[in-house]
Scaffold this motif. Sequence first.
Motif, short mmCIF file in Angstrom:
data_model
loop_
_atom_site.label_atom_id
_atom_site.label_comp_id
_atom_site.label_asym_id
_atom_site.label_seq_id
_atom_site.Cartn_x
_atom_site.Cartn_y
_atom_site.Cartn_z
N GLN A 45 17.07 -6.32 38.05
CA GLN A 45 16.12 -5.21 38.15
C GLN A 45 16.72 -3.92 37.59
OE1 GLN A 45 13.38 -7.28 38.71
NE2 GLN A 45 12.66 -5.39 39.63
N ALA A 46 18.01 -3.70 37.85
CA ALA A 46 18.67 -2.51 37.33
C ALA A 46 18.78 -2.57 35.80
CB ALA A 46 20.05 -2.36 37.96
N GLU A 69 25.75 0.69 45.94
CA GLU A 69 24.30 0.56 45.88
C GLU A 69 23.87 -0.91 45.96
OE1 GLU A 69 23.39 4.38 42.93
OE2 GLU A 69 23.74 2.38 42.08
N ARG A 113 20.83 -6.83 40.14
CA ARG A 113 21.38 -6.49 38.84
C ARG A 113 20.32 -6.64 37.74
NH1 ARG A 113 26.09 -9.59 40.68
NH2 ARG A 113 27.77 -8.16 41.26
N ARG A 167 16.75 -4.11 33.77
CA ARG A 167 15.42 -3.88 33.20
C ARG A 167 15.08 -2.39 33.15
NH1 ARG A 167 11.93 -8.39 33.12
NH2 ARG A 167 12.90 -10.29 33.95
N ALA A 168 15.61 -1.67 34.13
CA ALA A 168 15.35 -0.22 34.17
C ALA A 168 16.37 0.56 33.36
CB ALA A 168 15.35 0.26 35.62
N GLY A 169 17.33 -0.16 32.74
CA GLY A 169 18.35 0.50 31.94
C GLY A 169 19.32 1.30 32.77
N GLN A 170 19.63 0.81 33.97
CA GLN A 170 20.51 1.54 34.86
C GLN A 170 21.71 0.67 35.22
OE1 GLN A 170 18.04 2.52 38.19
NE2 GLN A 170 16.90 4.13 37.10
N GLU A 171 22.76 1.31 35.67
CA GLU A 171 23.94 0.63 36.19
C GLU A 171 23.90 0.67 37.72
OE1 GLU A 171 26.36 -1.01 34.76
OE2 GLU A 171 25.69 -0.69 32.68
N VAL A 172 24.26 -0.41 38.35
CA VAL A 172 24.27 -0.45 39.81
C VAL A 172 25.71 -0.56 40.29
CG1 VAL A 172 23.90 -2.94 39.81
CG2 VAL A 172 23.39 -1.62 41.86
N THR A 173 26.09 0.33 41.17
CA THR A 173 27.45 0.32 41.72
C THR A 173 27.50 -0.60 42.94
OG1 THR A 173 27.03 2.18 43.22
CG2 THR A 173 27.77 2.70 40.98
#
Length: 288
Positions: free
Chosen positions: A34-35, A46, A32, A37-43
């Motif tokens: 790492q996601a 995933e 979470r 930091r990349a500005g992404q959402e992790v489902t």
Amino acid sequence: MLHHAAPVATVVAIILALWYLGAVVLNAPWVRDQAARAGQEVTLAELIPATMAQERPVLPAPHQVAIEIWQTTVEKSVTSKRSLVYHGWITLSATLLGFVMGTVLGMALAIGIIHNRAMDMSVMPWVIASQTIPILAIAPMIIVVLNAVGLSGLIPKAMISTYLSFFPVVVGMTKGLRSPDALQLDLMTTYSASGAQVFWKLRFPASLPYLFTSMKVAVAASLVGAIVGELPTGAVAGLGARLLAGSYYGQTIQIWAALFAAAFLAAGLVAAVGLAKGVVDRRMGARA
């Protein structure tokens, strides 16, 4: 056979399920982060695979440990410094030497305790008190003292293994030598048996079940002593060295693989003692 295998398989399946669940829970924060930091959402779909494929997880998944064990035992040459077989042999050599010395010392002390009242009153309390000292505290002292007199390498580790393994042998052998009852001892006296004959024909055979049981405990303790003996020396070979290297570089998969290798080695040693007991029992006329 199926009747006995089903409960074992059930327990193993439960342990693996809890292990995988723990891997997901403990490794999820890093995924979470790492996601984020990349500005992404992790489902969730995933997240779960990501927690089981980390290079340096907090808790490795079972399949990661299994792959590491396979790669470091089957795919590596036994002479390679990355082979668990190589490191296992280094630890095993110290374990066996310490186990033999501990068994001999334990048997000698037990015989002395049985036949000498002064030893019974003086030695046994010290034997028990010796096991109250944490091995992590005494191991560096043993290594330093032995290095000062020119003994290094295998001997210090074997001495630490001896320290851990002699105690169960003393206790078990003493109990076994005292197991013949008064009627049996009186019968030997009636036959005018000497002290040596009483020992070899009555006390020693009666002590063998106790001895082999204590040896199973002793050989496992001896392995622990060998691994502990590798830790304060900064050893470059042995299962203890693999644990140290893994902790230094954050290689948790390597740590867990070394732990499982030690567990398999201990199981093999205990099984070997059990086989030896079976051979002795058959030679003594015991029924299967």
